[in-house]
Design a protein around this motif. Structure first.
Motif, PDB file in Angstrom:
ATOM      1  N   GLU A  96     -15.903  81.345  59.815  1.00 39.13           N
ATOM      2  CA  GLU A  96     -17.007  80.380  59.842  1.00 39.13           C
ATOM      3  C   GLU A  96     -17.155  79.785  61.248  1.00 39.13           C
ATOM      4  O   GLU A  96     -18.267  79.628  61.762  1.00 39.13           O
ATOM      5  N   LEU A  97     -16.024  79.461  61.878  1.00 37.60           N
ATOM      6  CA  LEU A  97     -16.080  78.954  63.260  1.00 37.60           C
ATOM      7  C   LEU A  97     -16.664  80.003  64.196  1.00 37.60           C
ATOM      8  O   LEU A  97     -17.459  79.685  65.088  1.00 37.60           O
ATOM      9  N   ALA A 115     -23.822  81.347  66.826  1.00 37.29           N
ATOM     10  CA  ALA A 115     -25.118  80.692  66.626  1.00 37.29           C
ATOM     11  C   ALA A 115     -25.382  79.605  67.665  1.00 37.29           C
ATOM     12  O   ALA A 115     -26.540  79.243  67.907  1.00 37.29           O
ATOM     13  N   SER A 116     -24.328  79.082  68.283  1.00 36.10           N
ATOM     14  CA  SER A 116     -24.480  77.951  69.214  1.00 36.10           C
ATOM     15  C   SER A 116     -25.215  78.328  70.488  1.00 36.10           C
ATOM     16  O   SER A 116     -25.798  77.473  71.149  1.00 36.10           O
ATOM     17  N   PHE A 122     -18.716  75.855  73.417  1.00 39.99           N
ATOM     18  CA  PHE A 122     -18.389  75.530  72.026  1.00 39.99           C
ATOM     19  C   PHE A 122     -16.911  75.132  72.028  1.00 39.99           C
ATOM     20  O   PHE A 122     -16.046  75.923  72.398  1.00 39.99           O
ATOM     21  N   VAL A 126     -15.210  69.730  66.161  1.00 45.97           N
ATOM     22  CA  VAL A 126     -15.941  70.845  66.779  1.00 45.97           C
ATOM     23  C   VAL A 126     -17.166  70.266  67.470  1.00 45.97           C
ATOM     24  O   VAL A 126     -17.832  69.376  66.920  1.00 45.97           O
ATOM     25  N   GLN A 149     -20.343  80.032  63.811  1.00 48.84           N
ATOM     26  CA  GLN A 149     -20.939  78.859  64.474  1.00 48.84           C
ATOM     27  C   GLN A 149     -20.960  79.057  65.989  1.00 48.84           C
ATOM     28  O   GLN A 149     -21.921  78.677  66.664  1.00 48.84           O
ATOM     29  N   PRO A 156     -20.535  71.844  69.331  1.00 48.58           N
ATOM     30  CA  PRO A 156     -21.148  73.157  69.586  1.00 48.58           C
ATOM     31  C   PRO A 156     -21.652  73.386  71.004  1.00 48.58           C
ATOM     32  O   PRO A 156     -21.726  74.535  71.437  1.00 48.58           O
TER      33      PRO A 156
END
Ligand code: SF4
Length: 186
Positions: free
Chosen positions: A53-54, A60-61, A21, A8, A57, A10
């Motif tokens: 969860e991804l 949030a990125s 992302f 991953v 993220q 971000p």
């Protein structure tokens, strides 16, 4: 739902327009000779992570969009679709690199739903004899499909071929359709 991922990143600038992302989904059985990322092939490689969860993220990125790569991202169709749905719900753009052709994707059980959640698709096997490595295409046979009006051909063409990022812990990440090769001198 869980996804098996190879990696991953971000905020990448070399995997589609703007800051993106990127999720490299693990596993590919398509076997293109000369594939530049064979460590993504084993279905049991990488690591598992909850799609939720991804998605957190991704939000949030602050990235403007989600890019799916691999491996072959649509060999995990349910996880890929769930990620694309999360991106759309967040108002983010969506792009995917797939070794499947557009017609092959349409024939997959979740193919039409996946395609309905994509702004841009780069499709088709990598053909080493037609190597291009520019404008998001690894080889000449691959096509850039603008599935919505979100991006133009010029937006896609402006994506850099390569990117190098050094994380706060000193990890060096090389990405893009023509990633740089490091030479280590001691
Ligand atoms: S589809 Fe992509 S990951 Fe799979 S073998 Fe071809 S180039 Fe490699």
């Amino acid at each position: 739902m869980r996804a098996r991922v190879h990696g991953v990143e971000p905020r990448s600038r070399a995997n589609g327009p703007g800051a993106r992302f990127v999720v490299w989904l693990q596993g590919c059985t398509l076997g293109c000779p000369g594939c530049f990322n064979p460590t993504t092939h084993p279905a049991d490689g990488g690591h598992e992570i909850e799609v939720a969860e991804l998605a957190a993220q991704l939000e949030a990125s602050g990235a403007e969009g989600l890019s799916l790569s691999g491996g072959e991202p649509f060999q995990q169709p349910a996880a890929a679709l769930a990620l694309l749905e999360a991106a759309r719900a967040q108002g983010k753009s969506t792009l995917a690199f797939s070794g499947y052709t557009l017609d092959e994707l349409r024939a997959l059980p979740l193919g039409e739903r996946i395609l309905a959640h994509l702004d841009v698709l780069i499709d088709g096997r990598y053909v080493a004899g037609e190597r291009l490595a520019t404008g998001l295409r690894g080889s000449e046979n691959q096509r850039i499909r603008l599935l919505t009006s979100r991006y133009s051909e010029a937006d896609v063409a402006a994506t850099p071929e390569a990117e190098i990022r050094i994380s706060p812990t000193g990890e060096v990440i090389l990405t893009g359709v023509d990633p740089l090769k490091l030479k280590v001198l001691r």
